[in-house]
Design an enzyme around this catalytic site. Structure first.
Site: not given
Ligand code: OAD
Length: 322
Positions: A123, A134
């Protein structure tokens, strides 16, 4: 929030030790313990902000200043964050495997800061600024850009170097991620809600190729049903145990029994980084943050070992006096 059994951890650890090739997919959860907010947790960003207004090409076209304000807000927050023991354990894992690919959805740069090398950023990168005309791109690590929206030298408007909703992922990056997942014996899935595609599609892809999937997440996700083992807990705690990168930590029991601790000279550079990240996370809220940020990793570890050694010697003197 779930928990994990020690047998599950041991099982996953033996798979990981035996594997020659490993792919890892990380999401916002791995940076949560560094103080970077996730997106979909109870206190996640998408609970208070609407992504349609802030993270789409249409939003940028409508109001580039507002979008840049949002990125400045996030940059300021991320600039204060340090890699945590979860990031550091992945650095150590990379040094042990002949084939290792870290695929991240995160734009915070904490994997690079920790020292991960073979990294694919699905991302993009929040520190990258890209010209809308550009195509020039440059890194600007100032926490907050003073003039927003910024402009390119060619005069056109510049945008954050990240992928927004509705945009395709960079082809080379997703192609390489796909190849790595197909060819690795294990896919470790850490801290992602596994609902954003195409990233989440890498998990069924691994399964379709007969690969072993290990998940680390405090919560159940769509990945949990597919995973061969789900370790429900925080990555900063589980990953060092899974990788074995916490074994260098002087244990309290060692100190009590008088077992000899490693000296500074005996600790390798990656171990110093891991140990410093662990110390920083332990000292957060207890030590003066300014002093802490000015101490190098080496100095922090040296001071810690000195303190431990003095504590042990003090204990020994007391024993001898009795
Ligand atoms: P999310 O916010 O959707 O999910 C975060 C995950 O991390 C959840 O399942 C939590 O349970 C878990 N979590 C929280 N604390 C944790 C810890 N200490 N250790 C391990 N896990 C933990 O974030 P992403 O899955 O990364 O995209 O979201 C995917 C994409 O959605 C992002 O890259 C972003 C967002 O919109 C864009 O901006 C294009």
């Amino acid at each position: 929030m779930g928990s994990y059994m020690n047998e599950d951890l041991e099982r996953a650890r033996s798979w990981l030790q035996a594997a020659g090739s490993v792919a890892v997919l990380t999401g916002a959860g791995i940076s949560a313990e560094s103080g970077v907010p996730t997106f979909r947790d109870a206190d996640g960003l998408w609970r208070s902000f609407r992504f349609e207004e802030l993270a789409t090409p249409e939003a940028f076209e409508r109001d580039p200043k507002l979008v840049w304000e949002w990125y400045n807000f996030r940059r300021e927050r991320i600039a204060k964050a340090q890699p945590n023991p979860g990031h550091m354990a992945l650095v150590e894992l990379e040094t042990r495997k002949s084939e290792f690919t870290l695929i991240t959805q995160n734009v915070d740069g904490l994997h690079e800061l920790a020292g991960s090398k073979n990294l694919l950023k699905l991302h993009g990168d929040i520190w990258l600024v890209r010209c809308t005309k550009c195509g020039a791109g440059w890194i600007d690590r100032r926490p907050s850009l003073p003039e927003i929206p910024p402009h390119c030298l060619c005069g056109a408007l510049a945008r954050p170097g990240v992928v927004w909703f509705g945009e395709p992922l960079p082809k080379r990056v997703i192609d390489e991620a796909t190849r790595a997942v197909k060819s690795s014996e294990i896919l470790l899935v850490i801290g992602t809600s596994a609902v954003v595609y195409p990233a989440a599609g890498l998990i069924p892809l691994a399964k379709a190729h007969g690969r072993t999937v290990i998940e680390i997440n405090p919560d159940e996700t769509p990945c949990s049903d597919m995973a061969d083992c789900s370790l429900h807990g925080p990555a900063g705690e589980i990953l060092p145990r899974l990788v074995g990168s916490d074994s260098h930590r002087p244990k309290e029991s060692d100190a009590r029994s008088g077992a000899r601790m490693k000296t500074f000279a005996e600790i390798s550079a990656p171990e110093i980084k891991t140990m410093a990240a662990w110390l920083r996370s332990k000292l957060q809220g207890r030590a003066n943050p300014l002093v802490l940020s000015r101490l190098s990793d080496e100095e922090l570890v040296r001071r810690y070992l000195r303190g431990k050694e003095e504590g042990i010697n003090h204990g020994r003197r007391k024993e001898e006096e009795r």
